[in-house]
Design a protein around this motif. Structure first.
Motif, PDB file in Angstrom:
ATOM      1  N   GLY A  44     -32.687  -6.060  56.393  1.00 45.87           N
ATOM      2  CA  GLY A  44     -31.379  -5.376  56.615  1.00 45.87           C
ATOM      3  C   GLY A  44     -31.442  -4.796  58.023  1.00 45.87           C
ATOM      4  O   GLY A  44     -30.395  -4.834  58.726  1.00 45.87           O
ATOM      5  N   VAL A  45     -32.486  -4.126  58.389  1.00 52.38           N
ATOM      6  CA  VAL A  45     -32.808  -3.501  59.622  1.00 52.38           C
ATOM      7  C   VAL A  45     -32.913  -4.163  60.786  1.00 52.38           C
ATOM      8  O   VAL A  45     -32.403  -4.276  61.671  1.00 52.38           O
ATOM      9  CB  VAL A  45     -33.896  -2.385  59.535  1.00 52.38           C
ATOM     10  N   ALA A  46     -33.687  -5.528  60.471  1.00 49.54           N
ATOM     11  CA  ALA A  46     -33.755  -6.551  61.460  1.00 49.54           C
ATOM     12  C   ALA A  46     -32.358  -6.933  61.960  1.00 49.54           C
ATOM     13  O   ALA A  46     -32.239  -7.563  62.897  1.00 49.54           O
ATOM     14  CB  ALA A  46     -34.726  -7.313  60.883  1.00 49.54           C
ATOM     15  N   GLY A  47     -31.470  -7.091  60.728  1.00 51.77           N
ATOM     16  CA  GLY A  47     -30.242  -7.821  60.964  1.00 51.77           C
ATOM     17  C   GLY A  47     -29.322  -7.001  62.064  1.00 51.77           C
ATOM     18  O   GLY A  47     -28.481  -7.675  62.690  1.00 51.77           O
ATOM     19  N   PHE A  48     -29.797  -5.545  62.326  1.00 58.11           N
ATOM     20  CA  PHE A  48     -29.014  -4.919  63.594  1.00 58.11           C
ATOM     21  C   PHE A  48     -29.476  -5.566  64.713  1.00 58.11           C
ATOM     22  O   PHE A  48     -28.621  -5.047  65.807  1.00 58.11           O
ATOM     23  CB  PHE A  48     -29.518  -3.596  63.275  1.00 58.11           C
ATOM     24  N   LEU A  49     -30.296  -6.288  64.855  1.00 57.30           N
ATOM     25  CA  LEU A  49     -30.809  -6.719  66.133  1.00 57.30           C
ATOM     26  C   LEU A  49     -29.810  -7.949  66.547  1.00 57.30           C
ATOM     27  O   LEU A  49     -29.861  -8.599  67.639  1.00 57.30           O
ATOM     28  CB  LEU A  49     -32.194  -7.455  66.213  1.00 57.30           C
TER      29      LEU A  49
END
Length: 398
Positions: free
Chosen positions: A290-295
């Motif tokens: 999920g957090v990597a998706g912010f990239l």
């Protein structure tokens, strides 16, 4: 399994209200910040302390409260904590910046009492129904915490700042009344109990000298760090993706509300053979992915909502697993309180410093790096969780 202690019929209701008081006094403040800055002249440079001060209070007070619970009785120390929460909440109504911070400091110590000692109550008084009772406790905490920011902002928009804060503080007074019947069952440690505890210490050393207890502390610390980094800096990350401030705030609320199902799922699955492992998998996939998706560049609103739900479910699993570890990996309520106090002392110290450090990284080096570091920390937390899962208790090696 140990026989549950006798307790008041109002204990569960009292615990649910305590849980509500552990998040609301803190999560209501972001929604009130514009009014506080306007009416009290609170500088932006000090606004962040309204979150940092309670976390530092948790770090300092948690080990002391664990010891006081054993010495004076858990129910009595929780009641003293509730008095501090109520006193601190109403001192913040005095319209000066100084009293705002004095009140915040007092309620921070009070909240630490509930954080540390409620897991011990669950272990001692509800040993045969720990799954259900843990669900009731964490669900109340997460639900009220998630709603606190939005509700406080709505009240401040319609009422005066003082009235809005007073209404939100009333639950502390209700809790003081509801907890009173539980004091009849308060049992401080007697000399005989102390002697027994000394004998137990021969087999079970202090949690501070137990390697696996430090692993549990590491899990709680990284879990807290990741959560408070997300709460603090996700709006900034979203605004750098092109979303408005209102949309960014709404997305963070979606993330917090997505914690709620895990307050039911984690305790109910944790007693099953692979339940904890499955929840650790949810934590790792949800937070890292999920957090990597912010990239992703040019993030659409639909994808942002999906990522926030994914992160919310994973963060909720991580928090609930930390409470499960306190109760599952110890053998009695005193050990639960000691492990809880130790983990929260070190864990919240990390959580208090982490958002400030990652905020500097974001401003100096870019918010994509903050997202990458948060994903890496989430992977580390998941790995630590699997180490804990492999052991029956924190004393396996002794």
């Amino acid at each position: 399994m140990s026989t549950p202690k006798a307790h008041s019929r109002y204990l569960v209701l009292g615990m649910i209200l305590v849980a509500a008081n552990l998040r609301l006094p803190i999560t209501m403040m972001p929604g009130l910040l514009p009014s506080l800055q306007h009416e009290l002249g609170l500088p932006s440079s000090l606004a962040g302390l309204l979150t940092t001060i309670p976390l530092l209070a948790f770090a300092i007070a948690s080990p002391l409260l664990a010891r006081w619970g054993q010495r004076f009785g858990t129910e009595l120390v929780i009641y003293g904590s509730l008095i501090l929460i109520g006193l601190g909440s109403f001192l913040r109504l005095i319209p000066t910046v100084a009293w705002l911070f004095v009140g915040t400091s007092l309620l921070g110590v009070g909240v630490a009492g509930g954080n540390v000692l409620i897991p011990a109550i669950i272990k001692d008084d509800f040993s045969t129904t720990m799954d259900r009772t843990t669900t009731q406790y964490t669900l109340s905490m997460l639900l009220v915490g998630a709603l606190g920011t939005g509700v406080s902002g709505l009240l401040a928009a319609r009422w005066s700042l003082t009235l809005a804060m007073a209404v939100l503080s009333l639950i502390a007074l209700v809790n003081l009344v509801v907890w009173l019947p539980n004091l009849r069952f308060n049992r401080p440690a007697s000399p005989t109990t102390a002697t027994t505890a000394t004998h137990k210490a021969t087999a079970h050393p202090s949690v501070w000298r137990t390697p696996l207890a430090w692993v549990v502390t590491g899990y709680f610390g990284v879990q807290s760090l990741v959560f408070y980094v997300l709460i603090t800096w996700l709006p900034e990350i979203f605004m750098h993706q092109g979303f408005s401030a209102v949309t960014a705030g709404t997305l963070v609320t979606v993330m917090q509300l997505s914690n709620l199902p895990m307050a039911y799922i984690v305790p109910m699955t944790s007693s099953k053979p692979s339940g904890v492992a499955a929840m650790l998998g949810v934590t790792g996939i949800g937070l890292v992915g999920g957090v990597a998706g912010f990239l992703i560049p040019h993030l659409s609103l639909g994808v942002a909502i999906f990522l926030n739900v994914l992160i919310g479910l994973a963060a909720g699993a991580a928090f609930n697993l930390s409470v499960v570890f306190f109760t599952q990996k110890t053998t009695n309520g005193d050990e639960t309180a000691a492990l809880s106090g130790m983990a929260q002392s070190a864990g919240y110290l990390v959580a208090a410093v982490g958002p400030v450090m990652l905020g500097w990284v974001g401003n100096a080096l870019g918010w994509s790096l903050v997202a990458g570091l948060t994903a890496a920390l989430s992977a580390l937390m998941t790995a630590i969780g699997f180490v804990i899962w492999r052991h029956h208790t924190i004393y396996d090696h002794h």
